[in-house]
Scaffold this motif. Sequence first.
Motif, PDB file in Angstrom:
ATOM      1  N   SER B 137       0.864  -1.333  -0.012  1.00 30.29           N
ATOM      2  CA  SER B 137      -0.103  -0.197   0.022  1.00 30.29           C
ATOM      3  C   SER B 137       0.862   1.247  -0.099  1.00 30.29           C
ATOM      4  CB  SER B 137      -0.907  -0.028   1.184  1.00 30.29           C
ATOM      5  OG  SER B 137      -0.008  -0.150   2.434  1.00 30.29           O
ATOM      6  N   GLY B 138       0.259   2.332  -0.175  1.00 31.36           N
ATOM      7  CA  GLY B 138       0.850   3.660  -0.054  1.00 31.36           C
ATOM      8  C   GLY B 138       1.088   4.476  -1.652  1.00 31.36           C
ATOM      9  N   LEU B 139       0.231   3.786  -2.233  1.00 35.78           N
ATOM     10  CA  LEU B 139      -0.038   4.629  -3.774  1.00 35.78           C
ATOM     11  C   LEU B 139      -0.895   5.705  -3.486  1.00 35.78           C
ATOM     12  CD1 LEU B 139      -0.413   1.968  -6.581  1.00 35.78           C
ATOM     13  CD2 LEU B 139       1.741   3.285  -6.151  1.00 35.78           C
ATOM     14  N   PRO B 140      -0.714   6.912  -4.324  1.00 39.36           N
ATOM     15  CA  PRO B 140      -1.754   8.013  -4.429  1.00 39.36           C
ATOM     16  C   PRO B 140      -3.059   7.586  -4.764  1.00 39.36           C
ATOM     17  CG  PRO B 140       0.194   8.856  -5.544  1.00 39.36           C
ATOM     18  CD  PRO B 140       0.603   7.250  -5.063  1.00 39.36           C
ATOM     19  N   GLU B 141      -3.970   8.191  -4.193  1.00 38.68           N
ATOM     20  CA  GLU B 141      -5.383   7.326  -4.210  1.00 38.68           C
ATOM     21  C   GLU B 141      -5.835   7.431  -5.706  1.00 38.68           C
ATOM     22  OE1 GLU B 141      -8.910   8.642  -2.064  1.00 38.68           O
ATOM     23  OE2 GLU B 141      -7.763   8.459  -0.234  1.00 38.68           O
ATOM     24  N   ALA B 142      -5.376   8.441  -6.467  1.00 36.40           N
ATOM     25  CA  ALA B 142      -5.708   8.571  -7.906  1.00 36.40           C
ATOM     26  C   ALA B 142      -5.224   7.295  -8.767  1.00 36.40           C
ATOM     27  CB  ALA B 142      -5.155   9.833  -8.567  1.00 36.40           C
ATOM     28  N   LEU B 143      -4.259   6.562  -8.098  1.00 32.84           N
ATOM     29  CA  LEU B 143      -3.955   5.623  -9.199  1.00 32.84           C
ATOM     30  C   LEU B 143      -4.600   4.128  -8.713  1.00 32.84           C
ATOM     31  CD1 LEU B 143       0.148   5.700  -9.077  1.00 32.84           C
ATOM     32  CD2 LEU B 143      -1.614   6.786 -10.509  1.00 32.84           C
ATOM     33  N   THR B 144      -5.876   4.208  -8.863  1.00 26.26           N
ATOM     34  CA  THR B 144      -6.702   3.219  -8.586  1.00 26.26           C
ATOM     35  C   THR B 144      -7.425   2.516  -9.870  1.00 26.26           C
ATOM     36  OG1 THR B 144      -7.386   4.050  -6.347  1.00 26.26           O
ATOM     37  CG2 THR B 144      -8.864   2.582  -7.331  1.00 26.26           C
ATOM     38  N   VAL B 145      -6.969   1.216 -10.406  1.00 25.39           N
ATOM     39  CA  VAL B 145      -7.696   0.774 -11.199  1.00 25.39           C
ATOM     40  C   VAL B 145      -8.057  -0.535 -10.924  1.00 25.39           C
ATOM     41  CG1 VAL B 145      -5.829   1.709 -13.112  1.00 25.39           C
ATOM     42  CG2 VAL B 145      -5.389  -0.286 -11.947  1.00 25.39           C
ATOM     43  N   PRO B 146      -9.090  -0.965 -11.691  1.00 22.20           N
ATOM     44  CA  PRO B 146      -9.668  -2.489 -11.528  1.00 22.20           C
ATOM     45  C   PRO B 146      -8.996  -3.626 -11.676  1.00 22.20           C
ATOM     46  CG  PRO B 146     -10.947  -1.465 -13.271  1.00 22.20           C
ATOM     47  CD  PRO B 146      -9.795  -0.447 -13.017  1.00 22.20           C
ATOM     48  N   ARG B 147      -9.234  -4.722 -11.313  1.00 20.18           N
ATOM     49  CA  ARG B 147      -8.543  -5.971 -11.646  1.00 20.18           C
ATOM     50  C   ARG B 147      -9.105  -6.240 -12.819  1.00 20.18           C
ATOM     51  NH1 ARG B 147      -9.425  -6.540  -6.033  1.00 20.18           N
ATOM     52  NH2 ARG B 147      -7.450  -7.725  -4.747  1.00 20.18           N
ATOM     53  N   LEU B 148      -8.414  -7.323 -13.295  1.00 19.22           N
ATOM     54  CA  LEU B 148      -8.540  -7.834 -14.923  1.00 19.22           C
ATOM     55  C   LEU B 148     -10.084  -8.290 -14.931  1.00 19.22           C
ATOM     56  CD1 LEU B 148      -4.981  -9.477 -15.950  1.00 19.22           C
ATOM     57  CD2 LEU B 148      -6.138  -7.235 -16.416  1.00 19.22           C
ATOM     58  N   LYS B 149     -10.715  -8.251 -15.953  1.00 19.58           N
ATOM     59  CA  LYS B 149     -12.016  -8.786 -15.923  1.00 19.58           C
ATOM     60  C   LYS B 149     -11.976 -10.347 -15.977  1.00 19.58           C
ATOM     61  CE  LYS B 149     -15.238  -5.187 -17.841  1.00 19.58           C
ATOM     62  NZ  LYS B 149     -14.087  -4.363 -18.460  1.00 19.58           N
ATOM     63  N   GLU B 150     -10.627 -10.811 -16.727  1.00 21.31           N
ATOM     64  CA  GLU B 150     -10.376 -12.394 -16.823  1.00 21.31           C
ATOM     65  C   GLU B 150      -9.168 -12.563 -16.266  1.00 21.31           C
ATOM     66  OE1 GLU B 150     -11.311 -15.236 -18.862  1.00 21.31           O
ATOM     67  OE2 GLU B 150     -13.337 -14.495 -18.997  1.00 21.31           O
ATOM     68  N   PRO B 151      -9.087 -13.344 -15.205  1.00 15.90           N
ATOM     69  CA  PRO B 151      -7.615 -13.450 -14.516  1.00 15.90           C
ATOM     70  C   PRO B 151      -6.973 -14.234 -15.449  1.00 15.90           C
ATOM     71  CG  PRO B 151      -9.583 -14.158 -13.214  1.00 15.90           C
ATOM     72  CD  PRO B 151     -10.397 -13.693 -14.368  1.00 15.90           C
ATOM     73  N   ARG B 152      -5.513 -14.049 -15.618  1.00 18.27           N
ATOM     74  CA  ARG B 152      -4.569 -14.871 -16.390  1.00 18.27           C
ATOM     75  C   ARG B 152      -4.581 -16.337 -15.622  1.00 18.27           C
ATOM     76  NH1 ARG B 152      -2.113  -9.644 -16.920  1.00 18.27           N
ATOM     77  NH2 ARG B 152      -1.996  -9.262 -19.303  1.00 18.27           N
ATOM     78  N   LYS B 153      -4.147 -17.179 -16.585  1.00 16.35           N
ATOM     79  CA  LYS B 153      -4.078 -18.516 -15.746  1.00 16.35           C
ATOM     80  C   LYS B 153      -2.622 -18.763 -15.366  1.00 16.35           C
ATOM     81  CE  LYS B 153      -7.462 -21.465 -17.727  1.00 16.35           C
ATOM     82  NZ  LYS B 153      -8.425 -20.604 -18.414  1.00 16.35           N
ATOM     83  N   ARG B 154      -1.705 -17.825 -15.984  1.00 13.45           N
ATOM     84  CA  ARG B 154      -0.203 -17.978 -15.789  1.00 13.45           C
ATOM     85  C   ARG B 154       0.582 -16.512 -15.821  1.00 13.45           C
ATOM     86  NH1 ARG B 154       3.841 -17.419 -18.460  1.00 13.45           N
ATOM     87  NH2 ARG B 154       5.740 -18.296 -17.694  1.00 13.45           N
ATOM     88  N   VAL B 155       0.662 -16.164 -14.384  1.00 10.31           N
ATOM     89  CA  VAL B 155       1.451 -14.916 -14.510  1.00 10.31           C
ATOM     90  C   VAL B 155       2.818 -15.243 -13.940  1.00 10.31           C
ATOM     91  CG1 VAL B 155       1.731 -12.815 -12.999  1.00 10.31           C
ATOM     92  CG2 VAL B 155      -0.520 -13.435 -13.725  1.00 10.31           C
ATOM     93  N   PRO B 156       3.893 -14.622 -14.945  1.00 12.26           N
ATOM     94  CA  PRO B 156       5.301 -14.785 -14.335  1.00 12.26           C
ATOM     95  C   PRO B 156       5.918 -14.518 -13.174  1.00 12.26           C
ATOM     96  CG  PRO B 156       5.137 -13.693 -16.391  1.00 12.26           C
ATOM     97  CD  PRO B 156       3.764 -13.765 -15.926  1.00 12.26           C
ATOM     98  N   ALA B 157       6.715 -15.318 -12.439  1.00 16.21           N
ATOM     99  CA  ALA B 157       7.366 -14.755 -11.228  1.00 16.21           C
ATOM    100  C   ALA B 157       7.797 -13.403 -11.344  1.00 16.21           C
ATOM    101  CB  ALA B 157       8.398 -15.833 -10.726  1.00 16.21           C
ATOM    102  N   GLY B 158       7.920 -12.635 -10.381  1.00 14.32           N
ATOM    103  CA  GLY B 158       8.451 -11.289 -10.283  1.00 14.32           C
ATOM    104  C   GLY B 158       7.405 -10.221 -11.211  1.00 14.32           C
ATOM    105  N   SER B 159       6.252 -10.697 -11.663  1.00 19.74           N
ATOM    106  CA  SER B 159       5.406  -9.666 -12.081  1.00 19.74           C
ATOM    107  C   SER B 159       5.061  -8.541 -10.884  1.00 19.74           C
ATOM    108  CB  SER B 159       4.105 -10.325 -12.643  1.00 19.74           C
ATOM    109  OG  SER B 159       4.463 -11.235 -13.933  1.00 19.74           O
TER     110      SER B 159
END
Lengths: 311, 213
Positions: B137-159
Amino acid sequence: MIEVLNAGLQTTIQAGVRAGHRHFGVPGSGPADPLSMSLANRLVGADATQPAFELTLTGASFRFHSAVMVSVTGAEAGVSLNGAGVPMHATVPVTAGDELDVAPARHGCRSYLAVSGRLNVSEFLGSRSTYLPGGFGGHEGRALRAGDRIEVSDVRSVAEVETPRELRPLFNDNVLLQACPSSEFEFLNEDAQTILFDEGLKATQRSSRMGVELSGDRAVGCNAPEKQSSPVFPGSVQCPPEGKPFILLADAQTTGGYPHVLQVISNDRFQLGQIKPGARVRFIQRTPDEAADRLRARWEAYSDWLSSPVI
Amino acid sequence: MALTKDNISMIGDDLIRVAGLPRPELRTLARELRASGEWLEVVDGIEDSVVQFDPLRLRPDEAVRHLLSSKPVNEIGSDAELTEVCLEVKFGGENGPDFRAVCDELKLTEQELISAICDAELCVDIVGFTPGFAYISGLPEALTVPRLKEPRKRVPAGSFGIAAGKCGTYALEGPGGWPLIGRVVNRLFNPEREKPFLLSAGQKVRVLRRSDV
């Protein structure tokens, strides 16, 4: 070497609990019913945490490519070797070419197949237990499939023994779970307590190593205020807004935001792995002190048979 | 500040919940309890911690007494683990497939988004959801975006993702629903290290931009 002929609904390798990493979001895993797995390992002369096969509901079948001693415990199911019945809760010698079949469970949900040698599977953070969502531990971090071959090394010759009758847990599909009130218990309404403690609920099809969903005749109402993510453990009973509580199992996530209403006592957690979809589940309220008494009484009963207690 | 009876409650016969302490003290206490080696697990929640003990070794009242006798929480800041971790992040491109879309959503240029993140004083709220996933946490409030509509099945480590006003880092490969804007260069998970995961609850974080060249 052991070849999987049919892996059934879900067969994984489980071993000891992956301890000490929950604060990094890493669940403990290990057998869903640790008592049954330790009894299986005892019959082949192994420690409770030696890797073994955990079979789910429909059973599974295997072909052995070398001689080894095996044992099957857990959910009550027919076991056969080359088509002829062999007993559960007993050491069974098998030779190269033998085929072992565990039939669908009559009562309970998970069976354990242990062997008198070391299964060659991978370790992750100190445990060889499979954690499916993370894809680590066990055999390639996944459930076994037909055709998989698991190497067995350090095969020991062991005496043929049987679990003493009085130490064999009996599973039926009316499950009574002793539980202590947890953080948000006080927000359950009176009717919710009647459902949990008197009427009971039914385990739904939403059932996995992570948790079992329960559904009562009516929604289980809990008016807890919105809460921040808080630690949860195997045995935690959470109550989401739609009123279908769920009990967390061995692969439970480490934190959760739903009201945490009950905690199944450590003595009864082995039973969680044996709740099959459709089973009736009812809770009995206990104090932490009563829970501690019951755990001690049980391990006294097992102390002559098992070298170390398993919770 | 010492732990008192008012801060603790029993859950079942092997868990003790600690609450009602300011968050930095709660985090320090949790780290001290872990370091003591006397507890099976010490897990951080957002506003509480839960300690697990061996119920055959200690009865509930003994465990409570033992916890209450733990040494008082050190002064905040004396703990080396509270020092800031600098995460070097490569933004955009194949490292951050949603970077462009997030900039568009926020009506920021790429440089503006990077600066907003790098200027923020960030702190790890909790590690969980999936193994090694850090909510920061700690981002400015203006930087609010929603989660993806379709989650990814595979997200690489370090993302490195951003959603719901927070940053999130994936220490291990796995499924994930956060828009990905970059990749952390530091190794978030290394099983060879004594502490295999780089980030833990309470840790201060600063993001540094790492360019590809």
